[in-house]
Design an enzyme around this catalytic site. Structure first.
Site, PDB file in Angstrom:
ATOM      1  N   CYS A 119      35.773  20.059  -4.712  1.00 34.85           N
ATOM      2  CA  CYS A 119      34.424  19.609  -4.356  1.00 34.85           C
ATOM      3  C   CYS A 119      33.809  20.384  -3.200  1.00 34.85           C
ATOM      4  O   CYS A 119      34.414  21.287  -2.642  1.00 34.85           O
ATOM      5  CB  CYS A 119      34.414  18.104  -4.145  1.00 34.85           C
ATOM      6  SG  CYS A 119      34.550  17.237  -5.739  1.00 34.85           S
ATOM      7  N   GLU A 441      22.713  16.829   4.002  1.00 33.60           N
ATOM      8  CA  GLU A 441      21.970  17.080   2.770  1.00 33.60           C
ATOM      9  C   GLU A 441      20.880  16.027   2.601  1.00 33.60           C
ATOM     10  O   GLU A 441      21.114  14.835   2.807  1.00 33.60           O
ATOM     11  CB  GLU A 441      22.906  17.035   1.558  1.00 33.60           C
ATOM     12  CG  GLU A 441      23.861  18.195   1.502  1.00 33.60           C
ATOM     13  CD  GLU A 441      24.749  18.180   0.268  1.00 33.60           C
ATOM     14  OE1 GLU A 441      25.396  19.203   0.012  1.00 33.60           O
ATOM     15  OE2 GLU A 441      24.792  17.143  -0.424  1.00 33.60           O
ATOM     16  N   SER A 467      21.506  18.981  -1.454  1.00 37.01           N
ATOM     17  CA  SER A 467      22.575  18.884  -2.438  1.00 37.01           C
ATOM     18  C   SER A 467      22.347  19.907  -3.537  1.00 37.01           C
ATOM     19  O   SER A 467      21.205  20.283  -3.825  1.00 37.01           O
ATOM     20  CB  SER A 467      22.583  17.475  -3.039  1.00 37.01           C
ATOM     21  OG  SER A 467      23.313  17.436  -4.236  1.00 37.01           O
TER      22      SER A 467
END
Length: 553
Positions: A119, A441, A467
Site C-alpha cells: 500500500c 491527502e 489520494s
C-alpha cells in the site's frame, strides 16, 4: 558475504550462539542470510494476505540456497486514516519504513532483502531503503483487489462508491439503502484498492523501475500467479546476492524516466511525483520536478483507468500489464537492467498481444499528453502538481473566487454545508509537509465536490496532496507551502485565482504591491503538534518539490 561479519571467526562465537538460539542449524551458516521485510497487518485489506505470500517467499529462498529471516515493518491504510488526525501520520511513515529496513539490514548484516509490500507509503518507503542500502533487493507487491460486483454486472470501486457516494447521499441523489449497498460491495476482499490509485501505481512503477518480477505489478492479490511470483522472487534474491546485483545498478536515470513515462501513459496517482523524487534522492540520481512535465508533453495517455476512467487493475493485467504498456510506448522507453535478468526492452518484447481497448497505441491515445502536469506561477513559484488525466475539458482553464481554509476539516464542513458554489476555488493551506504536519491527502473534500456535482465548476488548490483516488480539478503539492511563508499563505477570501493547465500556470490575480503588503503583515503560525514523532518530522522534512524527504542538514 556481509553476513560473514556475524557468523565467521572466533570472535563471532556469541553471535552464532544467538543465531542458533533462533533455530538456525550449523548446516545453514554458510548460506546467504536473506531478510524478508514483511508489512503484514490485518488492519489493511492490501496486506491481510501477506502471511500466505511470506510462506512462498520463504520456500523460494530456501529452494534457491539461502536462509530466510523475517522482520516486521508497520503499515498505515490511507483510506482508514483519511479525513482525520490519522492522515498526519501517513506520509511520515514512509521515512520510518525506510529507516527501519535500513536499521535491521545493517544491524544484522543481511546479505539481501525481499521487500514484501503493497500500500501507499509502504512501497516507496521500501524502495527508498533499497536505494539507500544498495544491497541486493527484490520487491514483492501483494497485488490489487478485485472490483466489487453488484446486480446487472455493476462494478464497484472504493473511492467512487464510498467517499463520492457519501456526498451523493448527502445531496439526495441516492438513498440510505443504495449507500449501504455501496459500502458492502466497494471492497470485496484482500488487495490494494482496485483502481490506479497510489498503491497500484507504485506497484506498476516498481516493476517498471526493474525492482520486481514480471506481472508482479498487476497480478491480483487473490491469484495463484501472485504466489508463484512470491516463490520466484525468493529464489531470485539468492542469485542477486551471489551475483552482487544491487539496486543502484538498476535505479538509473533511465529507469526513473521509464517509470515516469509509464505513470504518465496510465494516468497514475499524483503521489508518485513525491515518491519517485524521494527514491531518486536515495539512489543519488538527479531528478528535478520539471522532468515530469517535460516527459508529459511527449508521452500521451494510453489508458483510461479508474477512478477517472472505466478500467480496473484486473483489466490492465489481462490486457498486457506493465509489459503491454512498455510495448505500446516503444522507442520512448530506454533500455535498462532489472532484477529479473531481462532488460526492460526484453520485457516489453516478451508479450505477444496487447488488448488495445485497454492499452491504446501511440497512434490512438486517450489524451495527447500524459496524466500529470507541473504548474507554476506566483502562487506556486516552486511548482504544483495536477493529475490532468482526471480533469474534465471544461476545467482545464478556469478562473474562480478564492474560498480560504486553514485546514481540511474547515473546508470539508463548508463543502458539506453547501457553502461552496459554482465558480469557487477552494484553497486549503497549512497542510504541507511542515505545516500539516505530514502533508495530508485531501480525498474527502475532493470526493465531496465530485459527489455534489461540482466537478465542472469548482477547483481546489492546496499545499497538501491528494489520494490516488482523487479526480477533478485538484492542484496539490503547492511549493513553497504556507507554513514556510509560501504565497498560498497570502491568499485572501474573494481573491481571483486563474488555472491554466495547458499553459502550466497557476496564478493569483493580485498585484505585486498588494502581495508585498500582505507579506509584511503575515506571521508564521505556531506548530500544530509540539511533541512526538510528528513534531520531529516537521523540523526535518523538506518541501514537496524535492519529494518531502527528511534531511539532516
Amino acid at each position: 558475504m556481509r553476513s560473514d561479519m556475524i557468523k565467521k571467526g572466533l570472535e563471532r562465537t556469541p553471535h552464532r550462539a544467538l543465531l542458533k538460539g533462533t533455530g538456525v542449524p550449523q548446516s545453514q551458516m554458510e548460506k546467504p542470510f536473506i531478510g524478508v521485510a514483511t508489512s503484514f497487518t490485518d488492519l489493511i485489506p492490501g496486506h491481510v494476505g501477506m502471511r500466505d505470500l511470506e510462506r512462498y517467499i520463504e520456500k523460494g529462498i530456501h529452494s534457491g540456497g539461502g536462509y530466510a529471516f523475517f522482520f516486521g515493518i508497520p503499515g498505515v491504510c490511507d483510506g482508514i486514516s483519511m479525513g482525520h488526525k490519522g492522515m498526519h501520520y501517513s506520509l511520515p511513515t514512509r521515512e520510518l519504513i525506510a529507516d527501519m529496513v535500513e536499521s535491521v539490514a545493517e544491524a544484522h548484516r543481511l546479505d539481501g532483502l525481499v521487500l514484501l509490500t503493497n500500500c501507499d507509503k509502504i512501497t516507496p518507503g521500501m524502495l527508498m531503503a533499497a536505494a539507500r542500502l544498495d544491497i541486493p533487493c527484490i520487491v514483492v507487491t501483494a497485488g490489487p483487489m478485485m472490483s466489487g460486483r453488484g446486480e446487472a454486472g455493476r462494478k464497484y470501486s472504493f473511492v467512487t462508491d464510498t467517499f463520492e457516494a457519501m456526498a451523493r447521499y448527502k445531496a439526495g441523489v441516492i438513498d440510505a439503502q443504495e449507500l449501504q449497498v455501496c459500502e458492502d460491495n466497494a471492497c470485496p476482499g484482500m488487495g490494494s484498492c482496485q483502481g490506479l490509485f497510489t498503491a497500484n501505481t507504485m506497484a506498476i512503477l516498481t516493476e517498471t523501475l526493474g525492482m520486481s518480477l514480471p506481472r508482479c505489478g498487476t497480478a491480483l492479490a487473490v491469484s495463484a500467479l501472485k504466489r508463484r511470483i512470491a516463490f520466484a522472487s525468493g529464489e531470485r534474491i539468492v542469485d542477486l546476492v551471489k551475483d552482487n546485483v544491487t539496486p543502484r545498478s538498476i535505479l538509473t536515470r533511465a529507469a526513473f524516466e521509464n517509470a515516469i513515462r509509464v505513470d504518465l501513459a496510465l494516468g497514475g496517482s499524483s503521489n508518485t511525483v513525491l515518491h519517485l523524487l524521494a527514491i531518486a534522492h536515495e539512489a543519488e540520481v538527479e531528478l528535478p520536478l520539471e522532468t515530469f512535465d517535460i516527459l508529459a508533453k511527449e508521452t500521451p495517455q494510453l489508458a483510461s483507468m479508474n477512478p477517472a476512467g472505466e478500467h480496473f487493475m484486473e483489466d490492465l493485467d489481462t490486457a498486457g500489464g506493465v509489459a503491454g504498456v512498455l510495448m505500446q510506448l516503444g522507442d520512448k522507453i530506454k533500455d535498462n537492467p532489472t532484477v529479473m535478468g531481462l532488460t526492460i526492452k526484453q520485457l516489453a518484447a516478451s508479450i505477444a498481444n496487447v488488448d488495445e481497448t485497454v492499452i491504446r497505441p501511440l497512434s490512438n491515445p486517450v489524451k495527447k499528453e500524459g496524466g500529470i502536469a507541473i504548474l507554476s506561477g506566483n502562487i506556486a513559484p516552486k511548482g504544483a502538481v495536477v493529475k490532468q488525466s482526471g480533469v474534465s475539458a471544461a476545467m482545464m482553464n478556469f478562473t474562480g473566487t478564492a474560498r480560504c481554509f486553514d485546514s481540511e476539516e474547515a473546508a470539508m464542513a463548508a463543502i458539506m454545508e453547501g457553502k461552496i458554489v459554482a465558480g469557487d476555488c477552494v484553497v486549503i493551506r497549512y497542510e504541507g509537509p511542515k505545516g500539516g504536519p505530514g502533508m495530508r491527502e485531501m480525498l474527502a473534500p475532493t470526493a465531496a465536490i465530485m459527489g455534489l456535482g461540482l466537478g465542472d465548476s469548482v477547483a481546489l488548490i492546496t499545499d497538501g496532496r491528494f489520494s490516488g483516488g482523487t479526480r477533478g480539478p485538484c492542484i496539490g503539492h503547492i511549493s513553497p507551502e504556507a507554513a514556510e511563508g509560501g504565497p498560498i499563505a497570502l491568499v485572501e477570501e474573494g481573491d481571483r485565482i486563474e488555472l491554466d493547465i495547458p499553459g502550466r500556470r497557476l496564478q493569483l490575480l493580485v498585484d505585486d504591491e498588494t502581495l508585498a503588503k500582505r507579506r509584511r503583515n503575515w506571521q508564521a503560525p505556531a506548530p500544530k503538534i509540539r511533541t512526538g514523532w510528528l513534531a520531529r518530522y516537521a523540523k526535518v522534512v523538506t518541501s514537496a518539490n524535492t519529494g518531502a524527504v527528511t534531511s539532516a542538514d
